[in-house]
Scaffold this active site. Structure first.
Site, short mmCIF file in Angstrom:
data_model
loop_
_atom_site.label_atom_id
_atom_site.label_comp_id
_atom_site.label_asym_id
_atom_site.label_seq_id
_atom_site.Cartn_x
_atom_site.Cartn_y
_atom_site.Cartn_z
N MET B 36 0.85 -1.20 0.00
CA MET B 36 0.00 0.00 0.00
C MET B 36 0.89 1.25 0.00
O MET B 36 0.42 2.34 0.32
CB MET B 36 -0.95 -0.01 1.20
CG MET B 36 -1.89 -1.24 1.17
SD MET B 36 -3.50 -0.96 1.92
CE MET B 36 -3.02 -0.56 3.60
N HIS B 40 8.75 1.17 3.67
CA HIS B 40 9.79 1.13 4.69
C HIS B 40 10.69 -0.07 4.41
O HIS B 40 10.49 -0.79 3.43
CB HIS B 40 9.18 1.09 6.09
CG HIS B 40 8.18 -0.01 6.29
ND1 HIS B 40 8.53 -1.34 6.22
CD2 HIS B 40 6.85 0.02 6.53
CE1 HIS B 40 7.45 -2.08 6.43
NE2 HIS B 40 6.41 -1.28 6.61
N GLU B 41 11.65 -0.28 5.33
CA GLU B 41 12.64 -1.33 5.11
C GLU B 41 12.01 -2.70 4.92
O GLU B 41 12.53 -3.54 4.19
CB GLU B 41 13.60 -1.35 6.31
CG GLU B 41 14.92 -2.01 6.03
CD GLU B 41 15.84 -1.93 7.25
OE1 GLU B 41 15.79 -0.89 7.96
OE2 GLU B 41 16.58 -2.91 7.50
N HIS B 43 9.19 -3.47 3.34
CA HIS B 43 8.83 -3.61 1.92
C HIS B 43 10.06 -3.82 1.06
O HIS B 43 10.05 -4.61 0.10
CB HIS B 43 8.12 -2.34 1.42
CG HIS B 43 6.84 -2.02 2.13
ND1 HIS B 43 6.71 -0.92 2.94
CD2 HIS B 43 5.64 -2.65 2.13
CE1 HIS B 43 5.47 -0.87 3.40
NE2 HIS B 43 4.80 -1.91 2.95
N GLN B 67 -10.47 -2.87 1.79
CA GLN B 67 -10.02 -3.55 3.00
C GLN B 67 -10.04 -2.63 4.22
O GLN B 67 -9.63 -3.06 5.31
CB GLN B 67 -8.65 -4.18 2.79
CG GLN B 67 -7.49 -3.21 2.70
CD GLN B 67 -6.24 -3.91 2.20
OE1 GLN B 67 -6.16 -4.34 1.06
NE2 GLN B 67 -5.22 -4.01 3.04
N GLN B 159 -2.92 -12.34 7.71
CA GLN B 159 -3.08 -12.10 6.27
C GLN B 159 -2.35 -13.17 5.46
O GLN B 159 -2.90 -13.72 4.50
CB GLN B 159 -2.53 -10.71 5.93
CG GLN B 159 -2.45 -10.41 4.44
CD GLN B 159 -2.03 -8.98 4.18
OE1 GLN B 159 -2.85 -8.07 4.28
NE2 GLN B 159 -0.76 -8.77 3.86
N VAL B 182 10.88 -7.21 9.93
CA VAL B 182 12.05 -6.33 10.07
C VAL B 182 11.79 -5.41 11.26
O VAL B 182 10.69 -4.85 11.39
CB VAL B 182 12.27 -5.49 8.79
CG1 VAL B 182 13.49 -4.59 8.95
CG2 VAL B 182 12.42 -6.41 7.59
N SER B 191 6.68 -0.42 10.57
CA SER B 191 5.33 -0.26 10.02
C SER B 191 5.16 1.14 9.49
O SER B 191 5.72 2.10 10.04
CB SER B 191 4.29 -0.50 11.12
OG SER B 191 3.04 0.04 10.74
N ARG B 193 2.62 2.76 9.89
CA ARG B 193 1.85 3.49 10.89
C ARG B 193 2.72 4.01 12.05
O ARG B 193 2.25 4.79 12.86
CB ARG B 193 0.73 2.60 11.46
CG ARG B 193 -0.37 2.33 10.44
CD ARG B 193 -1.66 1.83 11.09
NE ARG B 193 -2.72 1.75 10.09
CZ ARG B 193 -3.22 0.62 9.60
NH1 ARG B 193 -2.76 -0.54 10.00
NH2 ARG B 193 -4.19 0.65 8.71
#
Lengths: 288, 288
Positions: B36, B40-41, B43, B67, B159, B182, B191, B193
């Site tokens: 999305m 960050h690291e 991904h 979602q 998920q 990570v 995250s 967030r």
């Protein structure tokens, strides 16, 4: 083409994937013809069309339990793999995939595909869950055979409309191809279930297609939906001992009420003749 | 590898399909990294892993509205495509697919995928419909990118378990690959967030992972589920001002109650710190 081509019959997913992966590696196109077996000319026309349009044709033969209701004919649905194999070979099918129920449904994590509003009318109204089961097996077969094109008969018009929607809204990388209804000389749509008909029932059954043709003509000259439907209902009631399940005129492929905007029409019916449920339909446009 | 490789950014399905079809024709493997965005690291580790394992890597960047619940943070979810593009390019992603909501959901025929019993617990218990939306977008992305392998972070353990079930039960022709969580140096799971956290909240947040580690150690020495859970809950309640949404020990990947047969365990938690909901988990076995 047409002659025996060393058709293979495989029953496991692993065997099918080996063949599919090999064909894909060669950059060839694959046509998929999903069937429940007990093949008739309708199925063979699907296979012949696939043969012309693709390098390689896979036919699946699987009586899918999840699309039968508890009181439907899953157990008595006719099966004859030996005969099917010869017929499929005669039209040049390259591989038959005929898995067991256990092979197709070894696990169940509880995830389901739900056909929506398109499934609540016509055949779906009296067969709750039927189209959910159809979408489940079709999605699995699409992922297993990885076809370039998949072939369905227009006879199951609602099924085709719903599968088209699945492919469109979930971006399956394939094209749905439909072929017209194949009919007996007297007009009766060919079906595996026709073998259930008594001789007398068989003689009455062509009235179904006659009724649809009458309704189409009346609608195209009058644009009066109710009158056209009534005309067809009366014809079936007079000429057969059957009981009409539904007889409806809808937009196609949305399967919604027709409006002044509608360009494509579906006139569809299901009739119980004796204990046998027969379906038929005509798709037509107002462009003549 | 690693240096700029003429990464493309495409926003339409047609553009993506042209690229995918070309890569497939060459017989090359494709890795898909669905995200999305606001990378960050975590991904980037997914992308780097895909780079190593596949010829071609597609990263999707799409904040999927289906979602998010009505009271969730769809509108305020952080977005920065320019920054994401630079980061993805730096790890060698070959193409970014960043469609609009209209491009992904132009039509809706009413067909849905429903995540079943696995979605009614853990994060799913407080997010009805969330995993249905995840499966919808994931199925679409799988069909669009046609990956050989798709990459997900173990951070979203529920998920991953549900997507594994989708792939298994619907025979998607691809492999799901997961990479470990990570973490920041103090143990907090990375995250998107985390940017929402105040400085004080950020200092408390590492207690979540500490609690999970304490519970694992206690469980492996005592095999006492309730005690292990209570220990972890107490640690979070003492060290943070957060509110625990859930903290559970389940079998993995079934997400069922653990029995004497269970070999793989998932210890998972979600904690609200301030208004920010943080999740973390540990997957471990009893084989040491």
């Amino acid at each position: 083409m047409g002659a025996s081509n060393n058709m293979q019959v495989v029953t496991t997913i692993e065997q099918l994937k080996t063949i599919v992966n090999d064909i894909k590696r060669q950059g060839k196109t694959i046509g998929l013809v999903p069937t429940m077996g007990y093949l008739h000319e309708g199925h063979l026309t699907l296979a012949s069309t696939s043969k012309v349009e693709n390098d390689f044709t896979v036919m699946s033969i699987f009586v899918n339990p999840t699309q039968f209701g508890p009181n439907e004919d899953f157990d008595s649905y006719p099966r004859d793999l030996e005969r099917d194999t010869k017929l499929a070979d005669s039209v040049g099918v390259d591989v038959i995939f005929a898995p067991s129920v256990e092979e197709m449904y070894p696990t169940n994590g509880g995830i389901s595909i739900r056909a929506g509003r398109q499934s609540e009318i016509l055949c779906g109204a009296s067969r709750p869950g039927h189209f959910d089961g159809v979408l489940q097996v079709v999605a699995k077969l699409f992922h297993l055979a990885e076809p370039t094109r998949a072939y369905f008969g227009q006879k199951d018009a609602q099924q085709v409309a719903i599968i088209q929607t699945l492919v469109r809204d979930f971006n399956f990388p394939l094209t749905i191809r439909t072929v017209p209804i194949v009919r007996e000389e007297d007009g009766l749509a060919k079906s595996s279930r026709n073998v259930y008909l008594s001789e007398e029932d068989r003689q009455q059954a062509p009235a179904i297609y006659e009724a649809l043709q009458m309704a189409r003509e009346h609608f195209l000259s009058s644009f009066h939906v109710e009158e056209a439907i009534e005309l067809a209902q009366n014809h079936i009631n007079q000429k057969t001992s059957g009981r009409i399940d539904y007889l409806q005129l809808l937009s196609y492929p949305d399967l919604a009420e027709i409006t002044t905007e509608t360009e494509q029409f579906l006139l569809a019916t299901a009739v119980y003749i004796g204990k046998t449920r027969l379906i038929d339909n005509i798709i037509f446009s107002n462009k003549g």
